[in-house]
Enzyme design. Structure first.
Site, PDB file in Angstrom:
ATOM      1  N   SER A   1       0.831  -1.113   0.100  1.00 37.02           N
ATOM      2  CA  SER A   1       0.165   0.055   0.005  1.00 37.02           C
ATOM      3  C   SER A   1       0.882   1.388  -0.051  1.00 37.02           C
ATOM      4  O   SER A   1       1.676   1.481  -0.917  1.00 37.02           O
ATOM      5  CB  SER A   1      -1.055   0.143   1.051  1.00 37.02           C
TER       6      SER A   1
ATOM      7  N   ASP B   1      -9.751  -5.555  -4.308  1.00 39.58           N
ATOM      8  CA  ASP B   1      -8.976  -4.360  -3.494  1.00 39.58           C
ATOM      9  C   ASP B   1     -10.216  -3.291  -3.428  1.00 39.58           C
ATOM     10  O   ASP B   1     -10.496  -2.765  -4.580  1.00 39.58           O
ATOM     11  CB  ASP B   1      -7.897  -3.930  -3.940  1.00 39.58           C
TER      12      ASP B   1
ATOM     13  N   HIS C   1      -7.831  -5.681  -0.265  1.00 38.70           N
ATOM     14  CA  HIS C   1      -6.511  -4.943  -0.043  1.00 38.70           C
ATOM     15  C   HIS C   1      -5.317  -5.540   0.916  1.00 38.70           C
ATOM     16  O   HIS C   1      -4.355  -5.531   0.408  1.00 38.70           O
ATOM     17  CB  HIS C   1      -6.775  -3.598   0.321  1.00 38.70           C
TER      18      HIS C   1
END
Length: 230
Positions: free
Chosen positions: A79, A178, A208
């Site tokens: 991320s 996601d 995610h």
């Protein structure tokens, strides 16, 4: 030849986000793997007053420490940690880069909406306590400050131009489900990074938190295969 590997977690996250992959790699390699906690992050969030420069500096100091002892450095970022990893890769010309659900540009409103509807349905059925996404983000939403959200955005804005300076082999892995960063973000990263050796993989069952997804074993195998190439 000795290898060091730096793993960087995401915004509002902790090393636990990447720990399943770290455990997998530690069991199969002799690398020194570092998985630091960024300032204000961890299981007990305390983000107030922390700046994105601190997050980058913490990862950079961990990297410099690894570089003292190892000939080759691999870096894995999840991320927001993916964007910090790309920045460090460009700055220090590292050997291999793995981007997991990297927050390069987009937020998927459609998938986020589906996730919210799923939570509402589970709440209606009285099984919200079993919804993993709800459990993981319930506390985060309560503890995340607006100031910190701006710091996250600044971090992405600062690191994004460095994508153009990444030259090493890159593996980009993205979950099809996601709700934070959709699949077009992976295609954006592929386009922006000029490395000659690039690979993009989409995992059909992953959201995610990709290292905790239903197809995480596939992710682990793909990462190990990529970093093991000569």
């Amino acid at each position: 030849m000795s290898i060091g590997c730096l793993c960087i977690h995401g915004y509002t996250g902790s090393p636990e986000e990447i720990k399943p992959l770290v455990d997998f790699l530690e069991a199969r390699t002799d690398w020194e793997i570092t998985n630091p906690t960024l300032p204000g992050h961890g299981e007990d969030l305390d983000l107030e007053g922390h700046y994105y420069q601190e997050w980058i500096a913490t990862a950079e100091l961990a990297l410099i420490d690894l570089m003292k002892r190892h000939d080759q450095i691999y870096i894995i970022g999840f991320s927001m940690g993916g964007m910090i990893a790309a920045y460090l890769t460009a700055k220090y010309r590292l050997d291999r880069l793995v981007l997991l659900s990297a927050a390069g540009k987009y937020v998927s409103l459609s998938q986020m909406g589906k996730d919210i509807l799923e939570m509402i349905a589970d709440a209606w059925k009285g099984v919200i306590a079993d919804n993993e996404l709800f459990l993981r983000y319930q506390k985060k939403l309560k503890d995340t400050y607006l100031f910190s959200t701006f710091q996250f955005m600044k971090c992405v804005q600062f690191t994004r131009p460095y994508l153009h300076h990444v030259r090493c082999p890159v593996l980009i892995i993205q979950g099809d489900l996601d709700g934070m960063v959709p699949r077009k973000a992976a295609l954006y990263l592929e386009k922006e990074i000029p490395s000659e050796e690039k690979e993009v993989i989409f995992l059909k069952k992953s959201k995610h938190l990709i290292c905790h997804g239903d197809d995480r074993e596939e992710l682990f195998d793909e990462v190990l295969s990529f970093v093991s190439q000569p």
